[in-house]
Design a protein around this motif. Structure first.
Motif, PDB file in Angstrom:
ATOM      1  N   ASN A 204     -31.498 -13.649-106.222  1.00 41.67           N
ATOM      2  CA  ASN A 204     -32.240 -14.865-106.774  1.00 41.67           C
ATOM      3  C   ASN A 204     -31.097 -15.810-107.617  1.00 41.67           C
ATOM      4  O   ASN A 204     -31.306 -16.353-108.599  1.00 41.67           O
ATOM      5  CB  ASN A 204     -33.434 -14.844-107.696  1.00 41.67           C
ATOM      6  CG  ASN A 204     -34.676 -14.341-106.692  1.00 41.67           C
ATOM      7  OD1 ASN A 204     -34.559 -14.169-105.568  1.00 41.67           O
ATOM      8  ND2 ASN A 204     -35.884 -13.860-107.443  1.00 41.67           N
ATOM      9  N   GLY A 205     -29.863 -15.900-106.988  1.00 41.60           N
ATOM     10  CA  GLY A 205     -28.804 -16.629-107.471  1.00 41.60           C
ATOM     11  C   GLY A 205     -27.948 -15.725-108.740  1.00 41.60           C
ATOM     12  O   GLY A 205     -26.975 -16.321-109.223  1.00 41.60           O
ATOM     13  N   GLN A 206     -28.514 -14.736-109.245  1.00 45.92           N
ATOM     14  CA  GLN A 206     -27.820 -14.170-110.459  1.00 45.92           C
ATOM     15  C   GLN A 206     -27.163 -12.861-109.978  1.00 45.92           C
ATOM     16  O   GLN A 206     -27.515 -12.059-109.308  1.00 45.92           O
ATOM     17  CB  GLN A 206     -28.981 -13.537-111.337  1.00 45.92           C
ATOM     18  CG  GLN A 206     -29.814 -15.103-112.024  1.00 45.92           C
ATOM     19  CD  GLN A 206     -30.409 -14.581-113.095  1.00 45.92           C
ATOM     20  OE1 GLN A 206     -30.630 -13.618-113.807  1.00 45.92           O
ATOM     21  NE2 GLN A 206     -31.628 -15.498-113.283  1.00 45.92           N
ATOM     22  N   ILE A 207     -25.835 -12.679-110.463  1.00 43.28           N
ATOM     23  CA  ILE A 207     -24.887 -11.467-110.409  1.00 43.28           C
ATOM     24  C   ILE A 207     -25.744 -10.379-110.968  1.00 43.28           C
ATOM     25  O   ILE A 207     -25.798 -10.278-112.361  1.00 43.28           O
ATOM     26  CB  ILE A 207     -23.535 -11.718-110.670  1.00 43.28           C
ATOM     27  CG1 ILE A 207     -22.941 -12.674-109.865  1.00 43.28           C
ATOM     28  CG2 ILE A 207     -22.908 -10.222-110.196  1.00 43.28           C
ATOM     29  CD1 ILE A 207     -21.556 -13.161-110.309  1.00 43.28           C
ATOM     30  N   VAL A 208     -26.169  -9.342-110.450  1.00 43.81           N
ATOM     31  CA  VAL A 208     -26.802  -8.280-110.985  1.00 43.81           C
ATOM     32  C   VAL A 208     -26.058  -6.742-110.904  1.00 43.81           C
ATOM     33  O   VAL A 208     -26.445  -6.052-111.651  1.00 43.81           O
ATOM     34  CB  VAL A 208     -28.393  -8.014-110.250  1.00 43.81           C
ATOM     35  CG1 VAL A 208     -29.117  -9.192-110.656  1.00 43.81           C
ATOM     36  CG2 VAL A 208     -28.083  -7.775-108.645  1.00 43.81           C
ATOM     37  N   ALA A 209     -25.041  -6.663-109.723  1.00 38.47           N
ATOM     38  CA  ALA A 209     -24.410  -5.567-109.800  1.00 38.47           C
ATOM     39  C   ALA A 209     -22.996  -5.773-109.094  1.00 38.47           C
ATOM     40  O   ALA A 209     -22.806  -7.103-108.603  1.00 38.47           O
ATOM     41  CB  ALA A 209     -24.934  -4.590-109.262  1.00 38.47           C
ATOM     42  N   GLN A 210     -21.781  -5.113-109.241  1.00 43.44           N
ATOM     43  CA  GLN A 210     -20.650  -5.209-108.680  1.00 43.44           C
ATOM     44  C   GLN A 210     -20.003  -4.112-108.230  1.00 43.44           C
ATOM     45  O   GLN A 210     -20.340  -3.060-108.826  1.00 43.44           O
ATOM     46  CB  GLN A 210     -19.713  -5.752-109.656  1.00 43.44           C
ATOM     47  CG  GLN A 210     -20.133  -7.447-110.084  1.00 43.44           C
ATOM     48  CD  GLN A 210     -19.044  -7.959-111.356  1.00 43.44           C
ATOM     49  OE1 GLN A 210     -18.694  -7.204-112.119  1.00 43.44           O
ATOM     50  NE2 GLN A 210     -18.639  -9.125-111.114  1.00 43.44           N
ATOM     51  N   ALA A 211     -19.399  -4.000-107.172  1.00 39.91           N
ATOM     52  CA  ALA A 211     -18.351  -2.845-106.506  1.00 39.91           C
ATOM     53  C   ALA A 211     -17.366  -3.471-105.813  1.00 39.91           C
ATOM     54  O   ALA A 211     -17.276  -4.608-105.704  1.00 39.91           O
ATOM     55  CB  ALA A 211     -19.417  -2.089-105.825  1.00 39.91           C
ATOM     56  N   GLY A 212     -16.403  -2.494-105.356  1.00 31.65           N
ATOM     57  CA  GLY A 212     -15.400  -3.145-104.485  1.00 31.65           C
ATOM     58  C   GLY A 212     -14.627  -1.872-103.882  1.00 31.65           C
ATOM     59  O   GLY A 212     -15.029  -0.932-103.601  1.00 31.65           O
TER      60      GLY A 212
END
Length: 206
Positions: A193-201
């Protein structure tokens, strides 16, 4: 021409976008719906890049036909992916995700031409059903350094109270005519819903 198309062409959203949009829609409808929607989206982009997106959004939802609804949703894709608050609210996506997220990207090292697996696990802690628009943004390494971000569509769904769900897809790093890849670190942001909730790479190699 079907009545819904007439209504759409006469709507304020077309007039505000400019005479060129009306001519483009007249030329393509009713034979090519997808192209017409892309023209509509391009018009929103041209206006919202130089003006307030909220002003343009005030012109949406002027026709309650199913076809107009589809065209409006299609034309709103860019603002939805950008996390524009009023657009998300307009489509019932203005509430942050209430729950737990596990976001994994694997493997951690691939060569250009290969793919990474995107794995998402959701667990709702909400007492009500949640409408979710899930996208992900890949920060591509540039040849001269830095990164260039591009947002891709993921999943659209409803999650019931207490429900858990696992989702997976492959993301290809195979060069195409419109996109070249460069070795380096790549970050992938998960957006709900438009919000960054997690990151990985992962790391891309030649």
């Amino acid at each position: 021409m079907a009545e819904p198309f007439k209504n759409l062409i006469n709507a304020d959203v077309v007039r505000q976008a400019g005479q060129h949009l009306g001519q483009a829609l007249q030329a393509t409808l009713p034979d090519d719906f997808h192209h017409a929607a892309d023209v509509l989206e391009a018009s929103f982009k041209s206006v919202t890049h130089v003006e307030d997106p909220d002003k343009e959004l005030g012109l949406l939802r002027t026709d309650d036909t199913g076809l107009a609804d589809w065209l409006e949703r299609h034309a709103s894709r860019t603002l939805i992916k950008q996390g524009h608050g009023r657009t998300l609210t307009l489509w019932g996506l203005g509430t942050a995700f209430d729950g737990n997220v596990r976001w994994q990207v694997s493997p951690k090292r691939i060569a250009i031409g290969e793919s990474v697996a995107l794995n998402l696990a959701l667990a709702s802690t909400s007492a009500s059903t949640q409408a979710l628009e899930i996208d992900y943004t890949v920060h591509h390494a540039r040849a001269q350094g830095g990164a260039s971000a591009k947002t891709f569509k993921g999943w659209r769904m409803s999650l019931a109270p207490g429900e858990t769900l696992s989702l997976a897809k492959l993301h290809s790093m195979r060069p195409v005519t419109t996109r070249r890849y460069h070795p380096g670190e790549h970050q992938i942001d998960l957006r709900i819903n438009g919000q960054i909730v997690a990151q990985a790479g992962f790391k891309l190699t030649a």
